[in-house]
Design a protein around this motif. Structure first.
Motif, mmCIF file in Angstrom:
data_model
loop_
_atom_site.group_PDB
_atom_site.id
_atom_site.type_symbol
_atom_site.label_atom_id
_atom_site.label_comp_id
_atom_site.label_asym_id
_atom_site.label_seq_id
_atom_site.Cartn_x
_atom_site.Cartn_y
_atom_site.Cartn_z
ATOM 1 N N GLY A 126 0.821 -1.193 0.000
ATOM 2 C CA GLY A 126 0.000 0.000 0.000
ATOM 3 C C GLY A 126 0.860 1.249 0.000
ATOM 4 O O GLY A 126 1.748 1.389 0.830
ATOM 5 N N VAL A 127 0.597 2.128 -0.939
ATOM 6 C CA VAL A 127 1.295 3.409 -0.985
ATOM 7 C C VAL A 127 0.502 4.428 -0.170
ATOM 8 O O VAL A 127 1.055 5.236 0.543
ATOM 9 C CB VAL A 127 1.470 3.886 -2.444
ATOM 10 N N GLY A 128 -0.838 4.355 -0.283
ATOM 11 C CA GLY A 128 -1.713 5.237 0.475
ATOM 12 C C GLY A 128 -2.571 6.100 -0.431
ATOM 13 O O GLY A 128 -2.589 5.942 -1.654
ATOM 14 N N GLU A 129 -3.303 6.995 0.206
ATOM 15 C CA GLU A 129 -4.193 7.907 -0.519
ATOM 16 C C GLU A 129 -3.377 8.962 -1.257
ATOM 17 O O GLU A 129 -2.426 9.511 -0.711
ATOM 18 C CB GLU A 129 -5.164 8.596 0.443
ATOM 19 N N THR A 130 -3.771 9.216 -2.498
ATOM 20 C CA THR A 130 -3.154 10.277 -3.287
ATOM 21 C C THR A 130 -4.279 11.179 -3.777
ATOM 22 O O THR A 130 -5.456 10.892 -3.539
ATOM 23 C CB THR A 130 -2.387 9.708 -4.502
ATOM 24 N N LEU B 214 -5.362 11.281 -6.615
ATOM 25 C CA LEU B 214 -6.094 10.542 -7.647
ATOM 26 C C LEU B 214 -6.887 9.368 -7.088
ATOM 27 O O LEU B 214 -7.749 8.823 -7.762
ATOM 28 C CB LEU B 214 -5.124 10.037 -8.710
ATOM 29 N N GLY B 215 -6.550 8.918 -5.876
ATOM 30 C CA GLY B 215 -7.200 7.759 -5.276
ATOM 31 C C GLY B 215 -6.205 7.001 -4.427
ATOM 32 O O GLY B 215 -5.123 7.497 -4.111
ATOM 33 N N ARG B 216 -6.562 5.756 -4.043
ATOM 34 C CA ARG B 216 -5.679 4.938 -3.216
ATOM 35 C C ARG B 216 -4.758 4.120 -4.114
ATOM 36 O O ARG B 216 -5.193 3.306 -4.911
ATOM 37 C CB ARG B 216 -6.476 4.005 -2.318
ATOM 38 N N ARG B 217 -3.467 4.325 -3.948
ATOM 39 C CA ARG B 217 -2.445 3.682 -4.785
ATOM 40 C C ARG B 217 -1.881 2.461 -4.062
ATOM 41 O O ARG B 217 -1.561 2.519 -2.883
ATOM 42 C CB ARG B 217 -1.330 4.681 -5.079
ATOM 43 N N THR B 218 -1.772 1.362 -4.807
ATOM 44 C CA THR B 218 -1.056 0.176 -4.342
ATOM 45 C C THR B 218 -0.154 -0.286 -5.472
ATOM 46 O O THR B 218 -0.386 0.041 -6.640
ATOM 47 C CB THR B 218 -2.013 -0.984 -3.961
#
Length: 171
Positions: A47-51, A53-57
């Motif tokens: 999980g990268v987290g919320e950006t 643009l949305g939630r990045r994984t």
């Protein structure tokens, strides 16, 4: 030669109406030809987290294999699938990885698609992708000079986390 605006409008309307009535010749309608199937093994999702643009994984690509009528080999470890969960519930997929053919050629794959939950307006049954290949000149260059559609195929209880993808050449 001077053409009045009304004559130009009439010509445009007539041409447009004719184009709508004529049918596309059968040879111009695209068809699909099976190219190959991959089984791509995956590492644990990070999980990268919320950006904005949305939630990045990101999902590491750890290996796998592929085979088709004209090509076969291994999926090389080290690629990634960059996933973005959007606010509409759909997930954008953007995979970038390398294949090594049995004859030693290295081919880059960029495979992009959108996966939406069932019931989402416009959602396709199953996940479809658009793939682009960077292949060396020679025997495998047909991959780089064609358009491809991918289809993710469900697997029953794989021993290792993996995804199966069938690629079809647009003819």
């Amino acid at each position: 030669m001077r053409v009045s605006l009304s004559a130009l409008v009439l010509l445009t309307f007539t041409t447009s109406a004719w184009a709508q009535q004529s049918s596309t010749p059968a040879e111009a309608v695209p068809s699909l030809e099976f190219a190959f199937e991959e089984v791509v093994t995956l590492g644990p999702t990070m999980g990268v987290g919320e950006t904005g643009l949305g939630r990045r994984t990101i999902v590491p690509i750890t290996g796998g294999h592929f085979a088709g009528p004209r090509i076969r080999g291994a999926v090389m470890p080290g690629g990634w699938d960059w996933q973005l969960l959007r606010s509409d519930g759909c997930t954008e997929l953007d995979a970038d990885y390398m294949l090594r053919t049995d004859d030693g050629a290295i081919i880059n794959v960029r495979n992009k698609g959108v996966a939406c939950p069932p019931g989402t307006e416009g959602a396709a049954t199953g996940i479809r992708t658009i793939a682009a290949f960077e292949a060396p000149l020679g025997k495998h260059h047909w991959l780089a000079s064609s358009a491809f559609v991918g289809m993710l195929v469900p697997q029953e209880s794989p021993a290792v986390p993996a995804v199966k993808i069938r690629f079809y050449r647009v003819r």
